[in-house]
Motif scaffolding. Structure first.
Motif, mmCIF file in Angstrom:
data_model
loop_
_atom_site.group_PDB
_atom_site.id
_atom_site.type_symbol
_atom_site.label_atom_id
_atom_site.label_comp_id
_atom_site.label_asym_id
_atom_site.label_seq_id
_atom_site.Cartn_x
_atom_site.Cartn_y
_atom_site.Cartn_z
ATOM 1 N N LEU A 19 -68.954 24.016 69.879
ATOM 2 C CA LEU A 19 -68.909 23.936 68.428
ATOM 3 C C LEU A 19 -70.322 23.825 67.869
ATOM 4 C CD1 LEU A 19 -66.999 23.765 65.995
ATOM 5 C CD2 LEU A 19 -67.067 21.269 66.255
ATOM 6 N N CYS A 21 -72.698 24.352 63.989
ATOM 7 C CA CYS A 21 -72.618 24.479 62.544
ATOM 8 C C CYS A 21 -73.831 25.236 62.041
ATOM 9 C CB CYS A 21 -72.510 23.114 61.871
ATOM 10 S SG CYS A 21 -73.980 22.084 61.999
ATOM 11 N N SER A 32 -78.491 27.395 63.027
ATOM 12 C CA SER A 32 -77.373 26.787 63.751
ATOM 13 C C SER A 32 -77.821 25.496 64.417
ATOM 14 C CB SER A 32 -76.845 27.757 64.806
ATOM 15 O OG SER A 32 -76.224 28.855 64.186
ATOM 16 N N VAL A 35 -73.237 19.500 65.567
ATOM 17 C CA VAL A 35 -72.790 18.585 64.520
ATOM 18 C C VAL A 35 -73.385 17.220 64.808
ATOM 19 C CG1 VAL A 35 -70.687 19.876 63.997
ATOM 20 C CG2 VAL A 35 -70.622 18.069 65.711
ATOM 21 N N GLU A 56 -67.235 15.279 60.101
ATOM 22 C CA GLU A 56 -67.711 16.656 59.958
ATOM 23 C C GLU A 56 -66.780 17.713 60.526
ATOM 24 O OE1 GLU A 56 -71.748 17.425 60.988
ATOM 25 O OE2 GLU A 56 -72.463 15.602 60.034
ATOM 26 N N THR A 57 -65.851 17.318 61.430
ATOM 27 C CA THR A 57 -65.045 18.336 62.123
ATOM 28 C C THR A 57 -63.553 18.025 62.185
ATOM 29 O OG1 THR A 57 -65.182 17.320 64.309
ATOM 30 C CG2 THR A 57 -67.018 18.765 63.654
ATOM 31 N N LEU A 101 -68.678 25.574 60.203
ATOM 32 C CA LEU A 101 -68.423 25.341 61.627
ATOM 33 C C LEU A 101 -68.013 26.641 62.307
ATOM 34 C CD1 LEU A 101 -66.275 22.100 61.273
ATOM 35 C CD2 LEU A 101 -68.687 22.240 61.924
#
Length: 138
Positions: A19, A21, A32, A35, A56-57, A101
């Motif tokens: 993952l 962001c 990029s 997180v 955040e996710t 994301l």
């Protein structure tokens, strides 16, 4: 007193993507990044990582076990960064409005500072994740 921050490397349940962001504000706007966020005063680093991850996710403590991988101390910047790594225990629909994301493949040049935040730190972190992936991504 130094300000603490965290960066969290989150792998999907198959550990074939991670993952990331795309930052909407400075520092590193448009690049990029992992997180993460600020560690609050008197907050435990691991607790801060789980809090930031959920904010955040929408990934909660029940979805992932984080391991503390490394720290960076920036004496001239009067701050430090704690890095955590984990793998989801099931497929999760991530959502958050702080940054865009997305799931990244693992074959990118994470040292490319024109695409990734952190002056090469993302590449450095990913090299260490690879070195210890058996312990980190079990």
């Amino acid at each position: 007193m130094m300000q603490g921050y965290n960066a969290i490397v989150v792998f999907c349940e198959n550990a074939d993507k991670m993952l990331m962001c795309k930052r909407r504000k400075n520092p590193y706007k448009g690049l990029s990044n992992f997180v993460g966020g600020k560690i609050e005063k008197n907050e435990n680093g691991l607790d801060a990582a789980y809090r930031e991850l959920e904010e955040e996710t929408a990934i909660s403590r029940n979805d992932i076990i984080l391991s503390h991988l490394m720290d960076f101390i920036y004496h001239f910047g009067n701050c430090y960064l704690e890095v955590y790594v984990g793998k989801l225990n099931k497929a999760i629909n991530v959502s958050g409005d702080e940054n865009e994301l997305y799931w990244s493949t693992l074959d990118n040049d994470f040292f490319d500072v024109t695409q990734y935040a952190g002056e090469g730190n993302i590449g450095h972190i990913m090299m260490h994740v690879k070195m210890y992936q058996e312990e980190l991504l079990k």
